[in-house]
Design a protein around this motif. Sequence first.
Motif, mmCIF file in Angstrom:
data_model
loop_
_atom_site.group_PDB
_atom_site.id
_atom_site.type_symbol
_atom_site.label_atom_id
_atom_site.label_comp_id
_atom_site.label_asym_id
_atom_site.label_seq_id
_atom_site.Cartn_x
_atom_site.Cartn_y
_atom_site.Cartn_z
ATOM 1 N N HIS A 111 1.168 11.288 -2.219
ATOM 2 C CA HIS A 111 1.569 11.008 -1.087
ATOM 3 C C HIS A 111 0.746 9.743 -0.446
ATOM 4 O O HIS A 111 1.260 9.202 0.435
ATOM 5 C CB HIS A 111 1.765 12.349 -0.234
ATOM 6 C CG HIS A 111 0.290 12.869 0.203
ATOM 7 N ND1 HIS A 111 -0.257 12.431 1.146
ATOM 8 C CD2 HIS A 111 -0.067 13.686 -0.353
ATOM 9 C CE1 HIS A 111 -1.592 13.124 1.129
ATOM 10 N NE2 HIS A 111 -1.671 13.804 0.170
ATOM 11 N N HIS A 112 -0.604 9.877 -0.659
ATOM 12 C CA HIS A 112 -1.316 9.153 0.029
ATOM 13 C C HIS A 112 -1.069 7.597 -0.206
ATOM 14 O O HIS A 112 -1.106 6.676 0.617
ATOM 15 C CB HIS A 112 -2.877 9.294 -0.275
ATOM 16 C CG HIS A 112 -3.787 8.636 0.655
ATOM 17 N ND1 HIS A 112 -3.814 9.035 1.954
ATOM 18 C CD2 HIS A 112 -4.729 7.448 0.353
ATOM 19 C CE1 HIS A 112 -5.042 8.169 2.508
ATOM 20 N NE2 HIS A 112 -5.356 7.316 1.692
ATOM 21 N N ALA A 113 -0.878 7.207 -1.497
ATOM 22 C CA ALA A 113 -0.670 5.908 -1.604
ATOM 23 C C ALA A 113 0.473 5.324 -1.199
ATOM 24 O O ALA A 113 0.925 4.378 -0.977
ATOM 25 C CB ALA A 113 -0.798 5.590 -3.103
ATOM 26 N N LEU A 114 1.598 6.093 -1.049
ATOM 27 C CA LEU A 114 3.194 5.871 -0.712
ATOM 28 C C LEU A 114 3.307 6.067 1.116
ATOM 29 O O LEU A 114 4.507 6.048 1.204
ATOM 30 C CB LEU A 114 3.987 6.701 -1.752
ATOM 31 C CG LEU A 114 3.984 5.916 -2.976
ATOM 32 C CD1 LEU A 114 4.689 6.880 -4.005
ATOM 33 C CD2 LEU A 114 4.576 4.674 -3.198
ATOM 34 N N LYS A 115 2.316 6.596 1.587
ATOM 35 C CA LYS A 115 2.374 7.057 2.953
ATOM 36 C C LYS A 115 3.138 5.880 3.651
ATOM 37 O O LYS A 115 4.003 6.419 4.589
ATOM 38 C CB LYS A 115 1.122 7.230 3.566
ATOM 39 C CG LYS A 115 0.237 6.310 3.616
ATOM 40 C CD LYS A 115 -1.160 6.690 4.188
ATOM 41 C CE LYS A 115 -2.263 5.519 4.210
ATOM 42 N NZ LYS A 115 -2.538 4.836 2.910
ATOM 43 N N GLU A 116 2.886 4.803 3.621
ATOM 44 C CA GLU A 116 3.502 3.703 4.678
ATOM 45 C C GLU A 116 4.985 3.451 4.059
ATOM 46 O O GLU A 116 5.956 3.574 4.951
ATOM 47 C CB GLU A 116 2.864 2.257 4.308
ATOM 48 C CG GLU A 116 1.612 2.502 5.116
ATOM 49 C CD GLU A 116 0.285 2.897 4.168
ATOM 50 O OE1 GLU A 116 0.489 3.040 3.100
ATOM 51 O OE2 GLU A 116 -0.516 2.728 4.857
ATOM 52 N N LEU A 117 5.103 3.576 2.991
ATOM 53 C CA LEU A 117 6.802 3.478 2.274
ATOM 54 C C LEU A 117 7.423 4.708 2.770
ATOM 55 O O LEU A 117 8.659 4.728 3.410
ATOM 56 C CB LEU A 117 6.630 3.222 0.908
ATOM 57 C CG LEU A 117 8.128 2.887 0.371
ATOM 58 C CD1 LEU A 117 8.722 1.605 0.940
ATOM 59 C CD2 LEU A 117 7.941 2.825 -1.269
ATOM 60 N N SER A 118 6.918 5.790 2.512
ATOM 61 C CA SER A 118 7.580 7.114 3.015
ATOM 62 C C SER A 118 7.783 7.160 4.361
ATOM 63 O O SER A 118 9.068 7.482 4.764
ATOM 64 C CB SER A 118 6.455 8.296 2.708
ATOM 65 O OG SER A 118 7.031 9.604 3.140
ATOM 66 N N ARG A 119 7.014 6.769 5.334
ATOM 67 C CA ARG A 119 7.445 6.531 6.832
ATOM 68 C C ARG A 119 8.462 5.783 7.071
ATOM 69 O O ARG A 119 9.408 6.082 7.943
ATOM 70 C CB ARG A 119 6.220 6.261 7.460
ATOM 71 C CG ARG A 119 6.310 6.438 8.986
ATOM 72 C CD ARG A 119 6.482 7.969 9.403
ATOM 73 N NE ARG A 119 6.502 8.014 10.798
ATOM 74 C CZ ARG A 119 7.669 7.760 11.504
ATOM 75 N NH1 ARG A 119 8.576 7.460 10.957
ATOM 76 N NH2 ARG A 119 7.727 8.136 12.882
ATOM 77 N N LYS A 120 8.549 4.726 6.252
ATOM 78 C CA LYS A 120 9.842 3.944 6.541
ATOM 79 C C LYS A 120 11.127 4.244 6.043
ATOM 80 O O LYS A 120 12.049 3.655 6.288
ATOM 81 C CB LYS A 120 9.421 2.275 5.880
ATOM 82 C CG LYS A 120 8.517 1.695 6.921
ATOM 83 C CD LYS A 120 8.111 0.150 6.741
ATOM 84 C CE LYS A 120 7.364 -0.029 5.537
ATOM 85 N NZ LYS A 120 7.106 -1.603 5.459
ATOM 86 N N ALA A 121 10.961 5.093 4.805
ATOM 87 C CA ALA A 121 12.269 5.547 4.019
ATOM 88 C C ALA A 121 13.084 6.430 5.276
ATOM 89 O O ALA A 121 12.531 6.907 5.763
ATOM 90 C CB ALA A 121 11.743 6.277 2.742
ATOM 91 N N VAL B 179 -0.619 15.481 4.222
ATOM 92 C CA VAL B 179 0.700 14.493 4.095
ATOM 93 C C VAL B 179 1.139 14.382 5.533
ATOM 94 O O VAL B 179 1.539 13.269 6.006
ATOM 95 C CB VAL B 179 2.021 15.415 3.407
ATOM 96 C CG1 VAL B 179 3.101 14.775 3.493
ATOM 97 C CG2 VAL B 179 1.530 15.784 1.966
ATOM 98 N N ALA B 180 0.728 15.170 6.535
ATOM 99 C CA ALA B 180 1.377 15.214 7.907
ATOM 100 C C ALA B 180 0.210 14.046 8.677
ATOM 101 O O ALA B 180 0.710 13.247 9.379
ATOM 102 C CB ALA B 180 1.300 16.365 8.396
ATOM 103 N N LYS B 181 -0.860 14.072 8.042
ATOM 104 C CA LYS B 181 -1.840 13.145 8.453
ATOM 105 C C LYS B 181 -1.525 11.867 8.099
ATOM 106 O O LYS B 181 -1.634 10.940 9.024
ATOM 107 C CB LYS B 181 -3.311 13.720 8.055
ATOM 108 C CG LYS B 181 -4.564 12.475 8.245
ATOM 109 C CD LYS B 181 -5.855 12.944 7.784
ATOM 110 C CE LYS B 181 -6.556 11.954 8.021
ATOM 111 N NZ LYS B 181 -8.176 11.866 7.305
ATOM 112 N N ASP B 182 -0.924 11.730 6.777
ATOM 113 C CA ASP B 182 -0.743 10.299 6.253
ATOM 114 C C ASP B 182 0.590 9.830 7.049
ATOM 115 O O ASP B 182 0.579 8.577 7.454
ATOM 116 C CB ASP B 182 -0.548 10.379 5.145
ATOM 117 C CG ASP B 182 -1.663 10.322 4.086
ATOM 118 O OD1 ASP B 182 -1.657 10.538 2.925
ATOM 119 O OD2 ASP B 182 -2.773 10.072 4.544
ATOM 120 N N ALA B 183 1.454 10.585 7.407
ATOM 121 C CA ALA B 183 2.566 10.219 7.882
ATOM 122 C C ALA B 183 2.299 9.764 9.482
ATOM 123 O O ALA B 183 2.820 8.874 9.795
ATOM 124 C CB ALA B 183 3.783 11.467 8.247
ATOM 125 N N ALA B 184 1.399 10.498 10.219
ATOM 126 C CA ALA B 184 1.018 10.016 11.572
ATOM 127 C C ALA B 184 0.633 8.944 11.531
ATOM 128 O O ALA B 184 0.670 7.932 12.220
ATOM 129 C CB ALA B 184 0.236 11.209 12.006
#
Lengths: 146, 146, 146, 146, 146, 146, 146, 146
Positions: free
Chosen positions: F117-127, H57-62
């Motif tokens: 999840h960490h490496a993909l956090k930015e992409l995840s938020r945009k998906a 995960v939530a921390k990363d999303a934020a």
Amino acid sequence: MELSIYLAGEIHSSWRDEIKEKAAALKLPVTFYGPMEDHDRSDNIGEEILGKQHDAVAKDAAASSFNNLRTELLLKKSDLVIALFGEKYKQWNTAMDASTAVALNKPLILIRPHEHHHALKELSRKAHATVETPDQALKALKYIFE
Amino acid sequence: MELSIYLAGEIHSSWRDEIKEKAAALKLPVTFYGPMEDHDRSDNIGEEILGKQHDAVAKDAAASSFNNLRTELLLKKSDLVIALFGEKYKQWNTAMDASTAVALNKPLILIRPHEHHHALKELSRKAHATVETPDQALKALKYIFE
Amino acid sequence: MELSIYLAGEIHSSWRDEIKEKAAALKLPVTFYGPMEDHDRSDNIGEEILGKQHDAVAKDAAASSFNNLRTELLLKKSDLVIALFGEKYKQWNTAMDASTAVALNKPLILIRPHEHHHALKELSRKAHATVETPDQALKALKYIFE
Amino acid sequence: MELSIYLAGEIHSSWRDEIKEKAAALKLPVTFYGPMEDHDRSDNIGEEILGKQHDAVAKDAAASSFNNLRTELLLKKSDLVIALFGEKYKQWNTAMDASTAVALNKPLILIRPHEHHHALKELSRKAHATVETPDQALKALKYIFE
Amino acid sequence: MELSIYLAGEIHSSWRDEIKEKAAALKLPVTFYGPMEDHDRSDNIGEEILGKQHDAVAKDAAASSFNNLRTELLLKKSDLVIALFGEKYKQWNTAMDASTAVALNKPLILIRPHEHHHALKELSRKAHATVETPDQALKALKYIFE
Amino acid sequence: MELSIYLAGEIHSSWRDEIKEKAAALKLPVTFYGPMEDHDRSDNIGEEILGKQHDAVAKDAAASSFNNLRTELLLKKSDLVIALFGEKYKQWNTAMDASTAVALNKPLILIRPHEHHHALKELSRKAHATVETPDQALKALKYIFE
Amino acid sequence: MELSIYLAGEIHSSWRDEIKEKAAALKLPVTFYGPMEDHDRSDNIGEEILGKQHDAVAKDAAASSFNNLRTELLLKKSDLVIALFGEKYKQWNTAMDASTAVALNKPLILIRPHEHHHALKELSRKAHATVETPDQALKALKYIFE
Amino acid sequence: MELSIYLAGEIHSSWRDEIKEKAAALKLPVTFYGPMEDHDRSDNIGEEILGKQHDAVAKDAAASSFNNLRTELLLKKSDLVIALFGEKYKQWNTAMDASTAVALNKPLILIRPHEHHHALKELSRKAHATVETPDQALKALKYIFE
């Protein structure tokens, strides 16, 4: 870099002042736009310009001509939209301006109290960031310039 | 010519059925799309797919992922949007879907009862046409094909 | 390849029939769209759907809702626009539909009698081709498929 | 915020002066653009630059090259279009510039006398606002900055 | 999936036939478009439709109306452009069609003999792929479907 | 309604088969596209078509011509992108295809194991939606059609 | 209003100087951009930055990277393109830059000697205006500001 | 002419300083933007603004909300993107920002060491120019202004 920001939201409290004052104190290179905050003026602008209209629907249509024109121009000039849903969350124009921003690919910061998360869940998921207070929105804004 | 139409609006009545039946009776070459009409399914789809979420906000965010995905794809496939604001007009998703349609330059027919003209005045002015009943919307649709 | 073509122009003569018949005779793979050719229906459609309006301006606004909706959808479905300015060249809708086509980057064939070249000079220069009769427009269309 | 505004309309009266003077008096941060107001110059610019043309049609085509170039550049630089249809409403260029503005999603304020509502009904419905005098258009403009 | 492909290039050899035959033999789901290959027809189409023109320049302008219309429509219907620069590489239309494709974000396969790499270096860098023969272009096309 | 879906991701496992089989079993009206799954073919396609290249960089550039052409055409034909980041998450092409989808406003479903999840956090938020298995992605797809 | 103008054309004569000097003398609020006018520099810039390349094709590809980058950025910053085809009209880059301008909807003034009307007929029909000398192009430019 | 440039890449070395200093020494009229270079700040910004989140995960999303907002605004303000892939080339954000630039038609200069040509081959082919050091990128930038 300078940013123009449209502050969409209810016009019954001074939440915009909080954001403007803090931004000014931090000397952020930003310009703020927003709707006509005088509620009566906003409702009456159609008749003010065109004269008395036939009925309430016609009066509203006339006023909306000028308010839509204003909102659209200011939204187009904006790089970012901050939309606040306050205490009484039945804010139609805010929902519509925020959705328009997303549809036009303008980044959106959504401010909403925790207790209204359910009604605003879809918009929140589409916004770039969801915060709970104007101060948090201001911090997000400040972060852009660091 | 065939048209795809997204029917945005509340999911508590059968107003979509009226439009679909009349369109079918007239043999209009149209396809209708709409949101998930099972309200619980719509709210739970996040947990249904991803499993139990941490709290209500997380549950809503998960559900909104899938509902936004669905709405966006169906809206993109649509040539026209018909948005109904019914009796209880506090329909957030409808306001947001309708505004999105306008922002994306998709023609919009707005259905709203006369008594709610004030809250919807801005959207009404931006829509291509404002009518008061699904039957009138259907007539507008039929007129396109004549 | 199939082409959809919007035939913009006056609705008082049968010029569209000439083009449609010749295209059919040549078996060109084309579909034609156009405005409502029943002039009274076009003017009355607002009141037909919404009921009697307050005055002539309101009646016109209502009718225009539905006519603009129709025109916009058909124009969007079209690959090419053929605009005819006939004998009496004061054809507002034709000028506006033709300009819209150009602004939307939809190729335009302009049909205008030689004697009206002056009033239409700007539009003629922007159109892809300017011809003087429907038959010439049809030849230009046929050439695309050769 | 500054706005650039294209004033489309007939070039035989001084209506643009009224708007410019009032805007200046109010110190509105606006810039106005418009067509070549010297009618003969506008008609002759093709031959002025390229030399005598073969016939009237060629002369018109040459002039339109330069007038279209000018109009397009100025329209592109504009945030808003104000289109006036005056006494003699057969103003082709105005209809075409106004339609182009709408097609390009540039907000449009339409000025037309009440008695010409019928010929301009479709355009009126698409414009953001319809007013009857330049003074009313100026008020709409002023409202944007309040 | 089906692809529509515009074959831009000189009209003096049968290079298009090679590509079409090979694609057919491989049963690739593709449709090919191209310019009018009858050179005289292409040059004369203006006078063929509109009648004798004043001089060579006017004749060319008339023909270009119809050829540009054709090319633009076919290019718009295409998903991919293959541009061939053959032996005599002074092919204006090819260079212009290829540049248009790139500007419109349509993928481009450039076919050019090795010895003409210098004149086409800028276009080659912008194209998706540069090959030296129609057969290689066909292989690139086939690869898309594997 | 039919949907075309681009399956971006590593080509070393059969994860695409799982999605295709389940979609077929559910009779979903979908078409799937994806990259060349034969890794050697993908790396060698440049030399296969153009012949031996000067060095490894030139070989890679040649191959990328044809792979980029293929990916771009298929991505353009797609309504939706599903991007999988599997066990070994260093999947450059997947990251780039997924980002391209978001930039082009094509809805994106991101599949990634929880531990990445960490490496993909930015992409995840945009998906639009982030899931952890192909099966969950399939459920999201199925939901669109209900 | 200020205009940025890209001067596309051969780099072997001083035609750009004529336009720049006349514009300066008239105090037109314009900025001019153009390609690298030092021909050797333009051809060698790839090796100048990246070092010696493998062969002439590689050298050209490297140079084109940087020249395309430059041209694209300058073209994007431009409101208008003036393209000159001089004595020797085999100017590939000019044809391609001019076509790109048209495809991007940037107004184009084409300068070409009368005797080359045939080779440039298609481009001429698409350009906003066709003139024969830089001085005429300058007059067209001046006219925009009157 | 001024250019705004987004420097995408790892935030562990001072490569941006090299480019900024050289550009300043050459007095290039450029402005540089980039991501938050304080890695911890970047990872923690979500909790810094919104408070402690439920899990990683939530921390990363934020955090991604605010980082994506920042990146998107700065990317939109940029005319050009320079993306550096340094020693350790597993730079997800860089790959994604670079791909986004290409998808948005923003010119891209890719900086990558020779030994990583294989993993970046697709991106390299799509970029306008590929260089190996920040100094070469700076030379390409300087060339634009000559």
